[in-house]
Design a protein around this motif. Structure first.
Motif, PDB file in Angstrom:
ATOM      1  N   GLU A  12       0.827  -1.202  -0.074  1.00  0.00           N
ATOM      2  CA  GLU A  12       0.188  -0.137   0.096  1.00  0.00           C
ATOM      3  C   GLU A  12       0.893   1.314  -0.016  1.00  0.00           C
ATOM      4  O   GLU A  12       0.475   2.185  -0.510  1.00  0.00           O
ATOM      5  N   GLY A  13       1.963   1.217   0.493  1.00  0.00           N
ATOM      6  CA  GLY A  13       2.854   2.389   0.673  1.00  0.00           C
ATOM      7  C   GLY A  13       3.433   2.432  -0.913  1.00  0.00           C
ATOM      8  O   GLY A  13       3.537   3.604  -1.221  1.00  0.00           O
ATOM      9  N   LYS A  14       3.841   1.605  -1.500  1.00  0.00           N
ATOM     10  CA  LYS A  14       4.151   1.625  -2.890  1.00  0.00           C
ATOM     11  C   LYS A  14       3.399   2.183  -3.887  1.00  0.00           C
ATOM     12  O   LYS A  14       3.583   3.049  -4.649  1.00  0.00           O
ATOM     13  N   ALA A  15       1.995   1.606  -3.558  1.00  0.00           N
ATOM     14  CA  ALA A  15       0.959   2.222  -4.276  1.00  0.00           C
ATOM     15  C   ALA A  15       0.950   3.606  -4.066  1.00  0.00           C
ATOM     16  O   ALA A  15       0.580   4.393  -5.060  1.00  0.00           O
ATOM     17  N   ALA A  16       0.690   4.171  -3.059  1.00  0.00           N
ATOM     18  CA  ALA A  16       0.800   5.331  -2.525  1.00  0.00           C
ATOM     19  C   ALA A  16       2.096   6.316  -3.317  1.00  0.00           C
ATOM     20  O   ALA A  16       1.740   7.367  -3.946  1.00  0.00           O
ATOM     21  N   LEU A  17       3.329   5.817  -3.257  1.00  0.00           N
ATOM     22  CA  LEU A  17       4.322   6.227  -3.956  1.00  0.00           C
ATOM     23  C   LEU A  17       4.067   6.301  -5.395  1.00  0.00           C
ATOM     24  O   LEU A  17       4.416   7.503  -6.080  1.00  0.00           O
ATOM     25  N   ASP A  18       3.556   5.505  -6.210  1.00  0.00           N
ATOM     26  CA  ASP A  18       3.470   5.268  -7.471  1.00  0.00           C
ATOM     27  C   ASP A  18       2.533   6.656  -8.014  1.00  0.00           C
ATOM     28  O   ASP A  18       2.510   7.421  -8.803  1.00  0.00           O
ATOM     29  N   VAL A  90       0.744  22.081   0.950  1.00  0.00           N
ATOM     30  CA  VAL A  90       0.412  20.554   0.415  1.00  0.00           C
ATOM     31  C   VAL A  90      -1.002  20.819  -0.278  1.00  0.00           C
ATOM     32  O   VAL A  90      -2.092  21.145   0.394  1.00  0.00           O
ATOM     33  N   SER A  91      -0.785  20.298  -1.389  1.00  0.00           N
ATOM     34  CA  SER A  91      -2.139  20.449  -2.331  1.00  0.00           C
ATOM     35  C   SER A  91      -2.906  19.000  -2.058  1.00  0.00           C
ATOM     36  O   SER A  91      -4.185  19.119  -2.067  1.00  0.00           O
ATOM     37  N   VAL A  92      -2.138  18.089  -1.941  1.00  0.00           N
ATOM     38  CA  VAL A  92      -2.816  16.531  -1.691  1.00  0.00           C
ATOM     39  C   VAL A  92      -1.843  15.876  -0.860  1.00  0.00           C
ATOM     40  O   VAL A  92      -0.661  15.846  -1.208  1.00  0.00           O
ATOM     41  N   LEU A  93      -2.304  15.103   0.024  1.00  0.00           N
ATOM     42  CA  LEU A  93      -1.590  13.990   0.685  1.00  0.00           C
ATOM     43  C   LEU A  93      -2.207  12.771   0.299  1.00  0.00           C
ATOM     44  O   LEU A  93      -3.194  12.422   0.226  1.00  0.00           O
ATOM     45  N   VAL A  94      -0.882  11.854  -0.144  1.00  0.00           N
ATOM     46  CA  VAL A  94      -1.498  10.593  -0.719  1.00  0.00           C
ATOM     47  C   VAL A  94      -0.925   9.565   0.212  1.00  0.00           C
ATOM     48  O   VAL A  94       0.162   9.502   0.680  1.00  0.00           O
ATOM     49  N   ILE A  95      -2.023   8.659   0.715  1.00  0.00           N
ATOM     50  CA  ILE A  95      -1.738   7.599   1.666  1.00  0.00           C
ATOM     51  C   ILE A  95      -2.216   6.112   1.091  1.00  0.00           C
ATOM     52  O   ILE A  95      -2.876   6.196   0.116  1.00  0.00           O
ATOM     53  N   GLY A  96      -1.581   4.972   1.630  1.00  0.00           N
ATOM     54  CA  GLY A  96      -1.934   3.854   1.050  1.00  0.00           C
ATOM     55  C   GLY A  96      -2.964   3.321   2.153  1.00  0.00           C
ATOM     56  O   GLY A  96      -2.709   3.509   3.419  1.00  0.00           O
ATOM     57  N   SER A 120      -5.314  19.015   7.584  1.00  0.00           N
ATOM     58  CA  SER A 120      -6.002  19.914   6.873  1.00  0.00           C
ATOM     59  C   SER A 120      -6.181  20.058   5.424  1.00  0.00           C
ATOM     60  O   SER A 120      -6.877  20.929   4.860  1.00  0.00           O
ATOM     61  N   CYS A 121      -5.608  19.076   4.823  1.00  0.00           N
ATOM     62  CA  CYS A 121      -5.308  19.122   3.356  1.00  0.00           C
ATOM     63  C   CYS A 121      -6.402  18.044   2.923  1.00  0.00           C
ATOM     64  O   CYS A 121      -6.760  16.978   3.456  1.00  0.00           O
ATOM     65  N   PRO A 122      -6.553  18.181   1.366  1.00  0.00           N
ATOM     66  CA  PRO A 122      -7.141  17.003   0.794  1.00  0.00           C
ATOM     67  C   PRO A 122      -6.280  15.726   1.084  1.00  0.00           C
ATOM     68  O   PRO A 122      -5.125  15.879   0.913  1.00  0.00           O
ATOM     69  N   VAL A 123      -6.979  14.400   1.094  1.00  0.00           N
ATOM     70  CA  VAL A 123      -6.371  13.358   1.137  1.00  0.00           C
ATOM     71  C   VAL A 123      -6.761  12.422   0.173  1.00  0.00           C
ATOM     72  O   VAL A 123      -7.892  12.199   0.012  1.00  0.00           O
ATOM     73  N   LEU A 124      -5.915  11.854  -0.672  1.00  0.00           N
ATOM     74  CA  LEU A 124      -6.166  10.700  -1.464  1.00  0.00           C
ATOM     75  C   LEU A 124      -5.867   9.392  -1.028  1.00  0.00           C
ATOM     76  O   LEU A 124      -4.417   9.254  -0.869  1.00  0.00           O
ATOM     77  N   ALA A 125      -6.588   8.335  -0.672  1.00  0.00           N
ATOM     78  CA  ALA A 125      -6.130   7.105  -0.204  1.00  0.00           C
ATOM     79  C   ALA A 125      -6.318   6.115  -1.415  1.00  0.00           C
ATOM     80  O   ALA A 125      -7.389   6.121  -2.250  1.00  0.00           O
ATOM     81  N   VAL A 126      -5.183   5.341  -1.610  1.00  0.00           N
ATOM     82  CA  VAL A 126      -5.053   4.420  -2.676  1.00  0.00           C
ATOM     83  C   VAL A 126      -4.866   3.038  -2.065  1.00  0.00           C
ATOM     84  O   VAL A 126      -4.219   2.914  -0.826  1.00  0.00           O
ATOM     85  N   LYS A 127      -5.297   2.111  -2.827  1.00  0.00           N
ATOM     86  CA  LYS A 127      -5.070   0.434  -2.250  1.00  0.00           C
ATOM     87  C   LYS A 127      -3.943  -0.119  -3.281  1.00  0.00           C
ATOM     88  O   LYS A 127      -4.039   0.549  -4.536  1.00  0.00           O
ATOM     89  N   ALA A 128      -3.396  -0.879  -2.706  1.00  0.00           N
ATOM     90  CA  ALA A 128      -2.456  -1.925  -3.499  1.00  0.00           C
ATOM     91  C   ALA A 128      -3.102  -2.755  -4.682  1.00  0.00           C
ATOM     92  O   ALA A 128      -4.325  -3.170  -4.096  1.00  0.00           O
ATOM     93  N   ASP A 129      -2.652  -3.132  -5.684  1.00  0.00           N
ATOM     94  CA  ASP A 129      -3.179  -4.201  -6.317  1.00  0.00           C
ATOM     95  C   ASP A 129      -3.538  -5.267  -5.920  1.00  0.00           C
ATOM     96  O   ASP A 129      -2.857  -5.771  -5.172  1.00  0.00           O
TER      97      ASP A 129
END
Length: 129
Positions: A12-18, A90-96, A120-129
């Protein structure tokens, strides 16, 4: 504005990095990747030196300014991330995210949930494949 990625050495961390790299490149915004935790033997979220070097090397190849920050100062990952959100624009924080059972969430809590409720910023949550 800056794209911030919360990184752990798991799928999930690698997905967030990608995803963070993709967004930063598309928007032509600087990218900051952070790995943080209080430290200690039981802190599985903190990456080792080799993993940190691999991430830094990958960031060095990007067409946008990018850096890897690694904090082990006794603060939680959420505290470190929240401080960076306030320091950087920060315009967006990406987390896995990873799948957890309801009991697992109840007993262990959820760092992702705490981040969502704290920053306080927008957060994009991504899942690993």
């Amino acid at each position: 504005m800056t794209i911030l990625v919360a990184y752990v050495a798991r799928p999930e961390g690698k997905a967030a990095l990608d995803k963070g790299i993709e967004i930063a490149t598309r928007r032509n915004e600087p990218l900051v990747v952070v790995n943080a935790g209080p430290g200690g033997r039981d802190d599985a979220s903190v990456v080792d030196g080799y993993e940190g070097e691999r991430v830094a090397e990958r960031l060095a190849t990007l067409s946008v300014p990018a850096e890897f920050k690694h904090f082990v100062r006794g603060k939680s990952a959420v505290e470190e991330i929240d401080e960076l959100v306030h320091q950087l624009q920060v315009s967006v924080l990406v987390i896995g995210l990873r799948r957890r059972s309801a009991v697992g969430k109840l007993l262990l809590g959820s760092t992702a949930q705490e981040i969502l409720m704290t920053v306080s910023c927008p957060v994009l949550a991504v899942k690993a494949d």
